[in-house]
Write an enzyme that holds these catalytic residues in place. Structure first.
Site, PDB file in Angstrom:
ATOM      1  N   ILE A  20      24.106  76.264  51.676  1.00 53.12           N
ATOM      2  CA  ILE A  20      23.664  75.969  53.038  1.00 53.12           C
ATOM      3  C   ILE A  20      22.234  75.456  52.975  1.00 53.12           C
ATOM      4  O   ILE A  20      21.379  76.058  52.334  1.00 53.12           O
ATOM      5  CB  ILE A  20      23.728  77.209  53.941  1.00 53.12           C
ATOM      6  N   SER A  25      15.008  79.218  59.108  1.00 53.34           N
ATOM      7  CA  SER A  25      14.987  79.764  60.463  1.00 53.34           C
ATOM      8  C   SER A  25      16.219  79.287  61.217  1.00 53.34           C
ATOM      9  O   SER A  25      17.023  78.500  60.704  1.00 53.34           O
ATOM     10  CB  SER A  25      13.714  79.321  61.208  1.00 53.34           C
ATOM     11  N   GLY A  28      20.446  77.801  60.572  1.00 54.24           N
ATOM     12  CA  GLY A  28      20.650  77.869  59.134  1.00 54.24           C
ATOM     13  C   GLY A  28      20.501  79.277  58.603  1.00 54.24           C
ATOM     14  O   GLY A  28      21.316  79.751  57.802  1.00 54.24           O
ATOM     15  N   TYR A 163      16.471  60.098  66.545  1.00 54.18           N
ATOM     16  CA  TYR A 163      17.224  61.314  66.235  1.00 54.18           C
ATOM     17  C   TYR A 163      18.707  61.120  66.533  1.00 54.18           C
ATOM     18  O   TYR A 163      19.567  61.456  65.707  1.00 54.18           O
ATOM     19  CB  TYR A 163      16.657  62.483  67.044  1.00 54.18           C
TER      20      TYR A 163
END
Length: 291
Positions: A20, A25, A28, A163
């Protein structure tokens, strides 16, 4: 490559192994703990080792063990080396969760193309780096490739051009890859959160007043957008643990969907786009966000 931490143990090979990214923070971190609680040997990676304390503490509090390692997803060689090291230690890799990402606020006239490229490097090419390195091993294990996208990967949002472009690219790439990978035994999924109360927004390093002051002709619309978004995160954001439940579903369900939203709000929001043939419903909605 491993970082010394109280929550780490010597490598074992008897459990399924998941890597992962972006676990310092938020989602995740919560997903790493949840995967470990579900019995997965969890390799939790993060770009900055100095930010691993919260992850270690969460693991201790949950009574689980994590293998914490450094990974900058924008470094293709590092992604390959990370996968090689996991295979050397455990002998197999059963899943990857691409969670690392970076927020960005801006609009084309007021930012450089280099700014946009940097957003793409983290949010799109970073996903490809690890996914490419992992795929041969996921084929061997009939594993899973999971990517945390965003509702912004379905609906473009004001002042989030770069984004959203990166997340659109992720969604298009994974949607195209999914049937190809499935033919060889690999399940591909994307997870689409809405607002999640994490450090993600703070990590944009946004000074609202300064941004508005520097926005020129865009100042009124940017101010309206920021006020609307701040209210949404204040009043309607999920907790990271809530959002991470959907990531765990993608990891553990017998036959997970390709596209999973983390909340009813996210499902309703993305559904607007998925039934909006001419684009008028989306633009009619997002236009109200900027007055």
């Amino acid at each position: 490559m491993s970082l010394a931490a109280p929550s780490e143990t010597a490598p074992t090979t008897d459990s399924k192994v998941v890597v992962i990214t972006g676990t310092s923070s938020g989602m995740g971190l919560a997903a790493a703990v949840a995967a470990a609680q579900a019995g997965w040997r969890t390799v939790a990676t993060l770009r900055d080792p100095s930010r691993a304390d919260a992850l270690r503490e969460a693991a201790v509090d949950a009574g689980v063990e994590l293998d914490i390692r450094r990974l900058d997803v924008t470094d293709e060689a590092a992604a390959t080396a990370l996968v090689d090291a996991v295979i050397a230690d455990y002998g197999h890799l059963d899943a990857v969760i691409n969670n690392a990402g970076a927020g960005h606020l801006g609009t084309l006239e007021n930012e450089t193309v280099a700014d946009v490229r940097e957003v793409m490097e983290v949010n799109f090419f970073g996903v490809l780096h690890l996914s490419k390195a992992a795929l041969p091993h996921l084929r061997a294990s009939s594993g899973r490739l999971i990517t945390v996208s965003s509702v912004g990967g379905v609906i473009g949002q004001p002042f989030n051009e770069a984004y959203c472009a990166a997340k659109f690219a992720v969604e298009g790439y994974m949607e195209s890859l999914a049937p190809v990978a499935a033919a060889l035994g690999v399940t591909v999924s994307v997870v689409e959160p809405g607002a999640v109360a994490t450090e993600f927004v703070n990590n944009i390093n946004l000074d609202r007043d300064a941004e508005v002051a520097a926005a020129g002709a865009y100042a009124p619309t940017l101010r309206a957008y920021l006020e609307r978004t701040a209210a949404q995160f204040l009043n309607g954001a999920q907790t990271p643990a809530e959002a991470a439940r959907t990531v765990l579903e993608a990891l553990t369900a017998d036959t997970p969907a390709f596209r999973l939203q983390t909340s009813d709000w996210a499902r309703d929001f993305t559904a607007i786009k998925l039934t909006d043939v001419d684009g008028s419903a989306v633009l009619g909605l997002t236009g109200t966000w900027i007055g």
